[in-house]
Design a protein around this motif. Structure first.
Motif, PDB file in Angstrom:
ATOM      1  N   UNK A  87       2.350 -43.286   6.661  1.00 51.83           N
ATOM      2  CA  UNK A  87       1.778 -41.948   6.536  1.00 51.83           C
ATOM      3  C   UNK A  87       0.464 -41.957   5.753  1.00 51.83           C
ATOM      4  N   UNK A  88       0.306 -42.925   4.874  1.00 46.94           N
ATOM      5  CA  UNK A  88      -0.993 -43.073   4.209  1.00 46.94           C
ATOM      6  C   UNK A  88      -2.075 -43.369   5.239  1.00 46.94           C
ATOM      7  N   UNK A  89      -1.744 -44.202   6.216  1.00 42.54           N
ATOM      8  CA  UNK A  89      -2.699 -44.524   7.289  1.00 42.54           C
ATOM      9  C   UNK A  89      -3.035 -43.279   8.104  1.00 42.54           C
ATOM     10  N   UNK A  90      -2.011 -42.466   8.403  1.00 47.66           N
ATOM     11  CA  UNK A  90      -2.253 -41.236   9.149  1.00 47.66           C
ATOM     12  C   UNK A  90      -3.121 -40.283   8.325  1.00 47.66           C
ATOM     13  N   UNK A  91      -2.853 -40.225   7.029  1.00 44.53           N
ATOM     14  CA  UNK A  91      -3.662 -39.386   6.152  1.00 44.53           C
ATOM     15  C   UNK A  91      -5.122 -39.782   6.175  1.00 44.53           C
ATOM     16  N   UNK A  92      -5.382 -41.072   6.243  1.00 44.00           N
ATOM     17  CA  UNK A  92      -6.760 -41.555   6.306  1.00 44.00           C
ATOM     18  C   UNK A  92      -7.448 -41.097   7.594  1.00 44.00           C
ATOM     19  N   UNK A  93      -6.700 -41.088   8.697  1.00 46.92           N
ATOM     20  CA  UNK A  93      -7.246 -40.610   9.969  1.00 46.92           C
ATOM     21  C   UNK A  93      -7.588 -39.126   9.875  1.00 46.92           C
ATOM     22  N   UNK A  94      -6.703 -38.361   9.256  1.00 51.20           N
ATOM     23  CA  UNK A  94      -6.910 -36.914   9.119  1.00 51.20           C
ATOM     24  C   UNK A  94      -8.120 -36.623   8.232  1.00 51.20           C
ATOM     25  N   UNK A  95      -8.192 -37.308   7.096  1.00 50.89           N
ATOM     26  CA  UNK A  95      -9.304 -37.098   6.160  1.00 50.89           C
ATOM     27  C   UNK A  95     -10.627 -37.513   6.800  1.00 50.89           C
ATOM     28  N   UNK A  96     -10.605 -38.625   7.553  1.00 46.71           N
ATOM     29  CA  UNK A  96     -11.826 -39.091   8.219  1.00 46.71           C
ATOM     30  C   UNK A  96     -12.324 -38.069   9.238  1.00 46.71           C
ATOM     31  N   UNK A  97     -11.386 -37.254   9.758  1.00 44.65           N
ATOM     32  CA  UNK A  97     -11.760 -36.210  10.720  1.00 44.65           C
ATOM     33  C   UNK A  97     -12.182 -34.913  10.019  1.00 44.65           C
ATOM     34  N   UNK A  98     -12.241 -34.968   8.678  1.00 50.56           N
ATOM     35  CA  UNK A  98     -12.684 -33.795   7.920  1.00 50.56           C
ATOM     36  C   UNK A  98     -11.606 -32.755   7.682  1.00 50.56           C
ATOM     37  N   UNK A  99     -10.335 -33.154   7.793  1.00 49.95           N
ATOM     38  CA  UNK A  99      -9.223 -32.225   7.619  1.00 49.95           C
ATOM     39  C   UNK A  99      -8.392 -32.622   6.396  1.00 49.95           C
ATOM     40  N   UNK A 100      -7.501 -31.722   6.003  1.00 52.04           N
ATOM     41  CA  UNK A 100      -6.580 -31.983   4.902  1.00 52.04           C
ATOM     42  C   UNK A 100      -5.172 -32.098   5.456  1.00 52.04           C
ATOM     43  N   UNK A 101      -4.419 -33.165   5.121  1.00 50.82           N
ATOM     44  CA  UNK A 101      -3.051 -33.311   5.621  1.00 50.82           C
ATOM     45  C   UNK A 101      -2.182 -32.120   5.236  1.00 50.82           C
ATOM     46  N   UNK A 102      -1.404 -31.625   6.212  1.00 53.28           N
ATOM     47  CA  UNK A 102      -0.538 -30.468   5.980  1.00 53.28           C
ATOM     48  C   UNK A 102       0.945 -30.851   5.908  1.00 53.28           C
ATOM     49  N   UNK A 103       1.362 -31.855   6.708  1.00 53.75           N
ATOM     50  CA  UNK A 103       2.769 -32.234   6.641  1.00 53.75           C
ATOM     51  C   UNK A 103       3.371 -32.617   7.970  1.00 53.75           C
ATOM     52  N   UNK A 104       4.550 -32.034   8.216  1.00 55.84           N
ATOM     53  CA  UNK A 104       5.389 -32.363   9.362  1.00 55.84           C
ATOM     54  C   UNK A 104       4.647 -32.281  10.692  1.00 55.84           C
ATOM     55  N   UNK A 105       3.798 -31.277  10.848  1.00 44.41           N
ATOM     56  CA  UNK A 105       3.148 -31.025  12.141  1.00 44.41           C
ATOM     57  C   UNK A 105       2.294 -32.203  12.598  1.00 44.41           C
ATOM     58  N   UNK A 106       1.537 -32.815  11.678  1.00 49.12           N
ATOM     59  CA  UNK A 106       0.698 -33.944  12.077  1.00 49.12           C
ATOM     60  C   UNK A 106       1.533 -35.145  12.518  1.00 49.12           C
ATOM     61  N   UNK A 107       2.699 -35.319  11.891  1.00 48.46           N
ATOM     62  CA  UNK A 107       3.549 -36.446  12.258  1.00 48.46           C
ATOM     63  C   UNK A 107       4.080 -36.306  13.682  1.00 48.46           C
ATOM     64  N   UNK A 108       4.613 -35.128  14.007  1.00 53.14           N
ATOM     65  CA  UNK A 108       5.162 -34.975  15.356  1.00 53.14           C
ATOM     66  C   UNK A 108       4.055 -34.832  16.400  1.00 53.14           C
ATOM     67  N   UNK A 109       2.916 -34.258  16.001  1.00 53.51           N
ATOM     68  CA  UNK A 109       1.788 -34.176  16.923  1.00 53.51           C
ATOM     69  C   UNK A 109       1.230 -35.548  17.242  1.00 53.51           C
ATOM     70  N   UNK A 110       1.114 -36.388  16.214  1.00 50.40           N
ATOM     71  CA  UNK A 110       0.586 -37.740  16.426  1.00 50.40           C
ATOM     72  C   UNK A 110       1.534 -38.578  17.278  1.00 50.40           C
ATOM     73  N   UNK A 111       2.841 -38.387  17.087  1.00 52.02           N
ATOM     74  CA  UNK A 111       3.818 -39.162  17.856  1.00 52.02           C
ATOM     75  C   UNK A 111       3.681 -38.887  19.349  1.00 52.02           C
ATOM     76  N   UNK A 112       3.473 -37.623  19.704  1.00 50.47           N
ATOM     77  CA  UNK A 112       3.348 -37.266  21.116  1.00 50.47           C
ATOM     78  C   UNK A 112       2.145 -37.896  21.785  1.00 50.47           C
ATOM     79  N   UNK A 113       0.992 -37.804  21.136  1.00 50.67           N
ATOM     80  CA  UNK A 113      -0.212 -38.338  21.776  1.00 50.67           C
ATOM     81  C   UNK A 113      -0.196 -39.866  21.785  1.00 50.67           C
ATOM     82  N   UNK A 114       0.381 -40.481  20.749  1.00 51.56           N
ATOM     83  CA  UNK A 114       0.485 -41.943  20.728  1.00 51.56           C
ATOM     84  C   UNK A 114       1.422 -42.428  21.835  1.00 51.56           C
ATOM     85  N   UNK A 115       2.521 -41.708  22.066  1.00 53.39           N
ATOM     86  CA  UNK A 115       3.424 -42.068  23.168  1.00 53.39           C
ATOM     87  C   UNK A 115       2.711 -41.949  24.507  1.00 53.39           C
ATOM     88  N   UNK A 116       1.916 -40.901  24.654  1.00 59.86           N
ATOM     89  CA  UNK A 116       1.142 -40.739  25.898  1.00 59.86           C
ATOM     90  C   UNK A 116       0.151 -41.887  26.068  1.00 59.86           C
TER      91      UNK A 116
END
Length: 381
Positions: A288-317
């Protein structure tokens, strides 16, 4: 001369068609149906943000098998009718070959018949139990990317509700497919343990004053309260009302409340509430630290659960597209998704796994328990 010119023009037209077709194959279009407005926007916006960030990252790294990824978003406004409209638009006008979404279970249930009839697989970031029921004709085309409510409710009951001193359970739930299915599952498991459900109170997603609901629950004298809602505003409104009317029983919430908007909106009333969930931005794992780095690099602030399940869907695709040979189509992506198992390249702490017989994807190895302490989520070891 006339025949020559007609032949030449036909050749140019044909070559133009071939170039256009080749160009079309160089881009994979994926639809994203999220609640960017309405009560579920605190989920939908970070879901969209992480998908945007990961698509940009994939394209920067060369795309998928050399193909560029294009994601086209549609706001379902936390409305099932709009979710269905989005699916129609994305499939028929934008020609997407896969969809991630909807943010809410009722939205996913509404869009699935449209997606299935057009042979477009859907990566669904919802816990609503009925979404992946094999009784649904659309079952072959839906793949869950979040813990199911069957999994979450079972974990909540085992970890927090089924304690020796808890004989009386109250349930507060949101009035939609997600909340009602979870409430029924909790009732079923309680009955199997001879635990009494003393009250089960529902409220619509857009409710803002839950004083009456909290009073009802307080008067039922529960030993523990199960809070079954995915909407941070609704969950926070209840815990504030619970504090106000004097509910002293511990409150245990479901996974989707594990995010900053719920924490902020609950304020001091949230202190001590436990949630069974995935991930914890206040105490992140290495993934999740790695995911946080992706979010911050995109100019956003990590919020929580939503980014985890959102990222899982697009990565599976992404992974399914990589496994497709030749032209990328909806049926090929669907078939490829069923080959993804023991897959560790997500930001979850567990593995992603689908097969020809099950489309749940996320299992108990991803779950943790967090507790709100001093305005932060603390992982309960």
């Amino acid at each position: 001369m006339k025949k020559f010119m007609l032949g030449l023009l036909s050749g140019i037209a044909a070559s133009g068609f071939l170039i256009a077709a080749a160009s079309a194959q160089e881009t994979v279009k994926i639809g994203g149906i999220y609640s960017l407005s309405g009560p579920a926007a605190p989920f939908g916006v970070p879901e969209r943000d992480i998908v945007e960030a990961l698509v940009a990252k994939a394209n920067k790294e060369g795309g998928l098998n050399g193909k560029k990824v294009e994601v086209i978003f549609c706001d379902d406004q936390t409305n099932p009718t709009e979710a269905a409209r989005c699916a129609t638009k994305l499939i028929r006008q934008d020609r997407v070959v896969a969809i991630t979404g909807s943010t809410i279970g009722t939205g996913t249930l509404a869009l699935m018949p449209i997606a299935a009839s057009n042979e477009v697989p859907v990566l669904a970031p919802v816990g609503t139990i009925t979404v992946t029921s094999k009784d649904n004709k659309f079952w072959p085309w839906v793949f869950r990317t979040a813990p199911s409510d069957t999994l979450i409710i079972s974990a909540i009951m085992e970890r927090g509700v089924f304690q020796p001193k808890h004989k009386r359970v109250a349930i507060m739930y949101q009035e939609d497919a997600y909340g009602e299915a979870g409430m029924k599952q909790a009732k079923k498991l309680s009955e199997e343990r001879d635990i009494e459900i003393v009250s089960a109170v529902g409220a619509p997603l857009n409710a803002i004053d839950l004083t009456a609901a909290a009073t009802n629950i307080r008067n039922s004298k529960p030993d523990v309260v199960l809070l079954k809602t995915s909407a941070p505003a609704l969950g926070a409104a209840f815990v504030r009302a619970a504090k106000q009317v004097g509910i002293e029983a511990p409150i245990i919430g479901t996974g989707s409340l594990n995010q900053r908007p719920f924490l902020d909106a609950s304020g001091p009333a949230g202190e001590g509430i436990q949630i069974v969930s995935i991930g914890n931005w206040d105490d992140p794992s290495e993934r999740q630290k790695e995911l946080g780095e992706v979010i911050v690099a995109a100019g956003k602030t990590p919020k929580g659960y939503a980014e985890l399940i959102g990222s899982t869907g697009i990565i599976a695709a992404f992974e399914a597209v990589r496994r497709v040979q030749g032209d990328v189509t909806g049926p090929k992506i669907r078939d490829a998704l069923e080959t993804i198992c023991d897959f560790k390249d997500t930001y979850l702490d567990g593995k992603l796994c689908y097969s020809k017989d099950q489309h749940e994807g996320v299992f108990e190895d991803t779950l943790i328990t967090v507790e709100i302490r001093d305005g932060k989520f603390k992982t309960v070891k």
